[in-house]
Design a protein around this motif. Structure first.
Motif, mmCIF file in Angstrom:
data_model
loop_
_atom_site.group_PDB
_atom_site.id
_atom_site.type_symbol
_atom_site.label_atom_id
_atom_site.label_comp_id
_atom_site.label_asym_id
_atom_site.label_seq_id
_atom_site.Cartn_x
_atom_site.Cartn_y
_atom_site.Cartn_z
ATOM 1 N N ASP A 79 0.759 -1.362 -0.070
ATOM 2 C CA ASP A 79 -0.029 -0.077 0.058
ATOM 3 C C ASP A 79 0.838 1.293 -0.084
ATOM 4 O O ASP A 79 0.354 2.216 -0.666
ATOM 5 N N LYS A 96 -7.274 1.414 -0.257
ATOM 6 C CA LYS A 96 -7.840 0.074 0.041
ATOM 7 C C LYS A 96 -7.373 -0.311 1.409
ATOM 8 O O LYS A 96 -8.186 -1.095 2.128
ATOM 9 N N THR A 97 -6.255 -0.044 1.874
ATOM 10 C CA THR A 97 -5.607 -0.362 3.126
ATOM 11 C C THR A 97 -5.355 0.792 4.258
ATOM 12 O O THR A 97 -5.444 0.369 5.372
#
Length: 104
Positions: free
Chosen positions: A2, A51-52
């Protein structure tokens, strides 16, 4: 992964900002294509990173890389001011981005 995506998003943001300046100066289709590609890739990688990563952290680091990188590229490529105070504040922006990484 990420953080790699987030760094790539920041690098492509720098490309996009540089191409905005180039398009403003030259107004040709190549500059426009590079501008759209840089900004598009930046948003793609930012999306993947978020997303993270928390939104606030991702956005702050992304804008920090883009803003400081854009200022540095402006100094190197376009002869913008290299005043020590400007450089100090760029370092502070980057330091803040690193600090957010450490606490995330």
């Amino acid at each position: 992964m990420d953080w790699v995506f987030l760094i790539l998003a920041g690098v492509f943001e720098m490309v996009g900002v540089t191409m905005i300046n180039r398009f403003h100066r030259e107004s040709n289709w190549q500059s426009l294509v590079l501008l759209l590609a840089g900004c598009g890739a930046s948003f793609l990688f930012l999306n993947l990173a978020m997303k993270t990563l928390p939104m606030g952290t991702a956005y702050a680091v992304w804008t920090g890389i883009g803003a400081s990188g854009g200022a540095i590229l402006g100094m190197v490529l376009y002869g913008e001011s290299k005043d020590w105070r400007r450089i100090l504040f760029i370092i502070m922006v980057l330091g803040s981005a690193v600090g957010l990484k450490w606490i995330s």
